[in-house]
Scaffold this motif. Structure first.
Motif, short mmCIF file in Angstrom:
data_model
loop_
_atom_site.label_atom_id
_atom_site.label_comp_id
_atom_site.label_asym_id
_atom_site.label_seq_id
_atom_site.Cartn_x
_atom_site.Cartn_y
_atom_site.Cartn_z
N LYS A 176 -1.57 -41.66 8.21
CA LYS A 176 -2.67 -42.60 8.41
C LYS A 176 -2.76 -42.98 9.89
N ARG A 177 -4.02 -42.95 10.40
CA ARG A 177 -4.25 -43.30 11.79
C ARG A 177 -4.94 -44.66 11.85
N ALA A 178 -4.67 -45.39 12.89
CA ALA A 178 -5.27 -46.72 13.03
C ALA A 178 -6.56 -46.64 13.84
N GLU A 179 -6.49 -46.87 15.15
CA GLU A 179 -7.68 -46.91 15.99
C GLU A 179 -8.05 -45.54 16.55
N GLY A 180 -7.09 -44.66 16.68
CA GLY A 180 -7.38 -43.37 17.28
C GLY A 180 -8.30 -42.52 16.41
N VAL A 181 -9.01 -41.59 17.05
CA VAL A 181 -9.91 -40.67 16.33
C VAL A 181 -9.31 -39.28 16.41
N ASP A 182 -8.98 -38.73 15.27
CA ASP A 182 -8.40 -37.40 15.23
C ASP A 182 -9.48 -36.34 15.46
N ILE A 183 -10.49 -36.34 14.59
CA ILE A 183 -11.59 -35.38 14.70
C ILE A 183 -12.91 -36.11 14.58
N LEU A 184 -13.81 -35.88 15.51
CA LEU A 184 -15.18 -36.35 15.42
C LEU A 184 -16.07 -35.14 15.14
N TYR A 185 -16.81 -35.21 14.04
CA TYR A 185 -17.79 -34.17 13.73
C TYR A 185 -19.13 -34.86 13.54
N MET A 186 -20.04 -34.58 14.41
CA MET A 186 -21.31 -35.30 14.45
C MET A 186 -22.45 -34.29 14.36
N TYR A 187 -23.37 -34.53 13.45
CA TYR A 187 -24.45 -33.57 13.25
C TYR A 187 -25.75 -34.29 12.89
N ARG A 188 -26.83 -33.65 13.21
CA ARG A 188 -28.17 -34.13 12.90
C ARG A 188 -28.43 -33.91 11.42
N SER A 189 -29.03 -34.90 10.75
CA SER A 189 -29.27 -34.77 9.31
C SER A 189 -30.67 -35.24 8.95
N LEU A 190 -31.28 -34.52 8.01
CA LEU A 190 -32.60 -34.91 7.49
C LEU A 190 -32.48 -35.82 6.28
N ASP A 191 -31.33 -35.83 5.63
CA ASP A 191 -31.17 -36.56 4.38
C ASP A 191 -30.08 -37.63 4.44
N GLY A 192 -29.61 -37.95 5.63
CA GLY A 192 -28.60 -38.99 5.74
C GLY A 192 -27.21 -38.48 5.38
N PRO A 193 -26.23 -39.38 5.31
CA PRO A 193 -24.85 -38.97 5.04
C PRO A 193 -24.71 -38.35 3.65
N ARG A 194 -23.76 -37.45 3.53
CA ARG A 194 -23.50 -36.83 2.22
C ARG A 194 -22.83 -37.83 1.29
N GLU A 195 -22.84 -37.53 0.00
CA GLU A 195 -22.28 -38.44 -0.99
C GLU A 195 -20.86 -38.05 -1.40
N ASP A 196 -20.56 -36.76 -1.41
CA ASP A 196 -19.22 -36.33 -1.85
C ASP A 196 -18.26 -36.34 -0.66
N ILE A 197 -17.76 -37.52 -0.34
CA ILE A 197 -16.92 -37.70 0.84
C ILE A 197 -15.45 -37.70 0.42
N PRO A 198 -14.65 -36.77 0.92
CA PRO A 198 -13.22 -36.79 0.59
C PRO A 198 -12.54 -38.00 1.22
N PRO A 199 -11.39 -38.41 0.72
CA PRO A 199 -10.75 -39.66 1.19
C PRO A 199 -10.33 -39.63 2.65
N PHE A 200 -10.14 -38.45 3.24
CA PHE A 200 -9.70 -38.40 4.63
C PHE A 200 -10.89 -38.34 5.61
N VAL A 201 -12.09 -38.55 5.11
CA VAL A 201 -13.29 -38.56 5.94
C VAL A 201 -13.92 -39.95 5.88
N LYS A 202 -14.29 -40.46 7.06
CA LYS A 202 -14.98 -41.74 7.14
C LYS A 202 -16.30 -41.51 7.87
#
Length: 598
Positions: free
Chosen positions: A570-596
Motif C-alpha cells: 500500500k502506498r500513501a501519497e506517492g503515485v506509482d503509475i499515472l495513466y491518463m486518457y481522453r474519454s467520451l463516456d467518463g470513467p469506467r465502472e469495473d475498477i479493480p481495487p488497486f486502481v483509483k
C-alpha cells in the motif's frame, strides 16, 4: 393561336426534385467512400452536421484504440454500418509487466455483448489487441456473430484457452483465424480441447490460419485435413509442435501460400522417414515456382543444418521474421545474400555486428528492421553495438523504421543514421542498461537523438534510452514537430525536460514515461495539450497525489487513473503509475481495487 400550336402536345410538368439536403448527403456519401485514411475521415466529420452524418453512414472500418474511452453502444450509434472493428485495451508499457494482472478487468465483455446483440449488423472482421478475452466471451461471439462474419484476429490477448478457440472454430465459417503472440490460459493436458478438429468437415473458405503462439499439441491429422479442404489458404502459421516433415506435407496441400510460419523447423524426435535436406529444398522450390511465398516466420526450435534450405525462396521474400531463432553470423550468411528484395526483417542480436553487416550489404530495399535481445538483462553479453547500426545506416538508406536493442552506442553512429536514412518515421533505440553514455566519448547521448529529430523530419515515433540530459529533450521539443508517439525511460535531469516535450511537440498523441525525475511541475505544463492526446503514462516518476488531483479537476473529460503496480504494497501519497486518457463516456465502472480514479 395557330393550328400548329393546337397540334402540339401539352408541356410536361417538371417532376419534383429531391430536397437539397438529401442531394448533398448522397453526393457526400459517394465522395467520402474514396477517403480511406482515418485522419482524413475524422477531419471530414467535423465540417458540419451533414458531413458528420454522411461520414458515419459510410465508415466501414472503425478503430477504437482504447476501449475504456468509448463504449460499444456509442460506437455502434456513431458507425452503424461498420464492417471491420479494431479494438485495443492495455497501453504498450503493459508488455513490460508494469501493470498488475486484472487491470483491464472485464473491459471486453460489453463489446462482446454488443456484437452478440446485433449492434454491428454488418460486421465481417474483428481485430482484438492487448485485450483480456475469456472463453465465455468467445462462446458468446461464436453463438451470435452474423453469417457474414469472416475474420477474427487475437493479437497480444490473454485469458482464453483451447475451449474458446473450439467454440469459434465449430460455429463460425471463417476466412481468417489468427492467434498472434497471445498469452493463453494454462490448461491441464487432459483439459485441452482439440480445437482444430472442430472446424466443419466440409470445404472451408479459410485464407489465413495462424496459431504460432499456441503452446499445446494439435492433432496433426485434423490439421492436415483442414489445410487440404481449404483451397484458398494463403497464410499459414503453425506452432512449435509441428515438425519439419509435417510442414512439408502441409505445404504440399497449400500451393498458394504467401506467408508461412514454419513451426519448429526441425525433424521430429527420432527422425522422420523420407526426410532429408533435398526433400525440404524441393518443397521450398515448389513455392518458388508458384512465385507466391513472400513472408517467412517461425523457426522456433530450428535445426541449423536445415536452415540453408530457405535460400531457394529468399529472392521472393519481402518479410523474414527470425525473432525466435538465435541465428549466428555464420548461419545468416548462408541465405541472407539471396534476400535482395527484403523489406522487413526481424532478428535476434545473436547475429552480432557481423551478421548486420551482411544484412547491410545484401538487403538494399530494407524498410523495417528489428534487432531484439536474446537476453534482455542489463548485464547480458554484448552482441550488437554501434558497429552494426552504422553498417545498416550505410547500406539500407531507404530504411523507414528501426527498433534496435544493444548494450552500447555512440552519438556518431546515431548521427550517421540520421544523415544516411532521412526518411525514417520510427526510431526506437534501446540501450540495455540505465543512463549509459556514449561508449567512446563518455558524453550524454543528447547530440545523437538531437540529430535524429533534426534530420528526420518525417519522424512520428521515437523511443529514447541511454544517458540523456534536459538538452536532448530541448532538441525533441524544438525539432520533433511530427512526433505522435514518444517513449522515454531513465532519462532527463528535471521537469524542464518534460516541459520541452509538452510545449514543443504539438502533434504528440501518446506519451510513455518511466523512471524519470519528472514531477508535478512537468505534468502541469501540458494542461493545454492533454485534450489533444490519446494517453499519458508516467510510472516511477516524482508525481504527487495533489498534482494529479489538480489535473483531474482542471480537465474533467480526462480520466486520471492512479495504479498501484504492486497491489500487495500500500502506498500513501506517492503515485506509482499515472495513466491518463481522453474519454467520451467518463470513467469506467469495473475498477479493480488497486486502481483509483480521480
Amino acid at each position: 393561336m395557330s393550328e400548329e400550336d393546337e397540334d402540339q402536345p401539352p408541356p410536361k410538368r417538371p417532376t419534383a426534385s429531391p430536397p437539397a439536403d438529401q442531394v448533398l448527403d448522397n453526393v457526400l456519401e459517394t465522395v467520402l467512400q474514396f477517403l480511406d485514411a482515418p485522419r482524413d475521415r475524422s477531419a471530414a466529420s467535423l465540417v458540419c452536421r451533414s458531413w458528420h452524418r454522411a461520414e458515419s453512414a459510410t465508415r466501414d472500418s472503425v478503430a477504437v484504440r482504447n476501449i475504456l474511452a468509448a463504449s460499444a453502444a456509442r460506437t455502434a450509434r456513431r458507425f452503424p454500418n461498420a464492417r471491420s472493428l479494431l479494438l485495443k485495451a492495455r497501453p504498450r508499457f503493459a508488455d513490460f509487466n508494469l501493470l498488475p494482472p486484472g487491470w483491464a478487468a472485464s473491459a471486453f465483455r460489453p463489446w462482446a455483448v454488443a456484437v452478440a446483440s446485433g449492434a454491428f449488423p454488418a460486421l465481417t472482421a474483428l481485430y482484438l489487441k492487448r485485450i483480456p478475452v475469456t472463453d465465455a466471451d468467445l462462446d458468446l461471439l461464436a453463438g451470435s456473430l452474423p453469417a457474414t462474419f469472416l475474420d477474427l484476429t487475437l493479437h497480444l490477448c490473454d485469458g482464453f484457452s483451447s475451449h474458446g478457440l473450439a467454440s469459434i472454430a465449430s460455429h463460425c465459417r471463417l476466412r481468417v483465424l489468427d492467434v498472434v503472440e497471445c498469452d493463453m490460459a494454462e490448461e491441464e493436458e487432459q483439459e485441452v480441447v482439440d480445437w482444430v478438429a472442430k472446424f466443419p468437415p466440409e470445404p472451408t473458405n479459410l485464407e489465413s490460419l495462424s496459431f504460432e503462439c499456441y503452446a499445446y499439441l494439435v492433432d496433426f491429422a485434423a490439421l492436415e485435413a483442414l489445410v487440404a479442404r481449404s483451397p484458398r489458404l494463403s497464410r499459414l502459421g503453425v506452432n512449435q509442435h509441428v515438425s519439419l516433415g509435417q510442414l512439408r506435407r502441409l505445404m504440399a496441400h497449400a500451393p498458394r501460400l504467401t506467408r508461412l510460419g514454419t513451426g519448429s523447423f526441425r525433424p521430429a524426435d527420432g527422425g522422420e522417414e523420407g526426410l532429408n535436406f533435398g526433400e525440404v529444398v524441393t518443397s521450398f522450390a515448389s513455392a518458388v515456382r508458384a512465385r507466391t511465398l513472400v513472408s517467412l516466420s517461425g523457426f522456433r526450435d530450428h535445426a541449423q543444418e536445415y536452415l540453408p534450405t530457405i535460400a531457394v525462396v529468399c529472392a521472393n521474400l519481402k518479410n523474414l521474421d527470425l525473432s525466435y531463432a538465435p541465428v549466428t553470423p555464420n548461419q545468416i550468411v548462408m541465405f541472407i545474400g539471396q534476400c535482395y528484395n527484403l523489406e522487413t526483417l526481424l532478428v535476434l542480436d545473436s547475429v552480432r555486428d557481423e551478421g548486420l553487416q551482411t544484412v547491410a550489404i545484401s538487403c538494399k530495399k530494407l524498410q523495417s528492421l528489428r534487432v531484439l535481445p536474446l537476453d534482455a538483462h542489463e548485464d547480458a553479453e554484448e552482441l550488437v553495438s554501434e558497429v552494426g547500426l552504422s553498417a545498416i545506416s550505410r547500406g539500407c538508406r531507404g530504411l523507414r523504421s528501426i527498433l534496435y536493442f544493444c548494450q552500447r552506442m555512440t552519438n556518431a553512429a546515431v548521427i550517421a543514421m540520421s544523415q544516411n536514412c532521412p526518411e525514417l518515421k520510427v526510431f526506437r533505440l534501446c540501450i540495455m542498461g540505465r543512463h549509459r553514455p556514449d561508449s567512446v566519448t563518455g558524453e550524454p547521448m543528447d547530440e545523437g537523438f538531437g540529430a535524429i529529430v533534426r534530420n528526420c523530419s518525417k519522424l512520428t515515433r521515437l523511443s529514447t534510452s541511454g544517458h540523456l540530459t534536459d538538452r536532448a529533450f530541448e532538441y525533441i521539443g524544438k525539432y520533433g514537430k511530427s512526433l505522435r508517439t514518444l517513449s522515454v525511460a531513465f532519462a532527463g535531469d528535471s521537469d524542464l525536460a518534460l516541459q520541452h516535450i509538452l510545449e514543443g511537440c504539438s502533434k504528440l498523441e501518446k506519451l510513455e514515461i518511466r523512471d524519470c525525475p519528472f514531477g508535478d511541475a512537468g505534468l502541469l505544463s501540458g494542461m493545454h495539450h492533454f485534450y489533444n492526446m490519446r494517453f499519458v503514462w508516467m510510472s516511477g516518476c516524482n508525481l504527487t497525489l495533489q498534482g494529479c488531483k489538480d489535473v483531474a479537476r482542471s480537465l474533467p473529460r480526462m480520466v486520471v487513473e492512479l495504479v498501484n503496480g504492486q497491489p500487495e504494497n500500500k502506498r500513501a501519497e506517492g503515485v506509482d503509475i499515472l495513466y491518463m486518457y481522453r474519454s467520451l463516456d467518463g470513467p469506467r465502472e469495473d475498477i479493480p481495487p488497486f486502481v483509483k480514479i480521480l
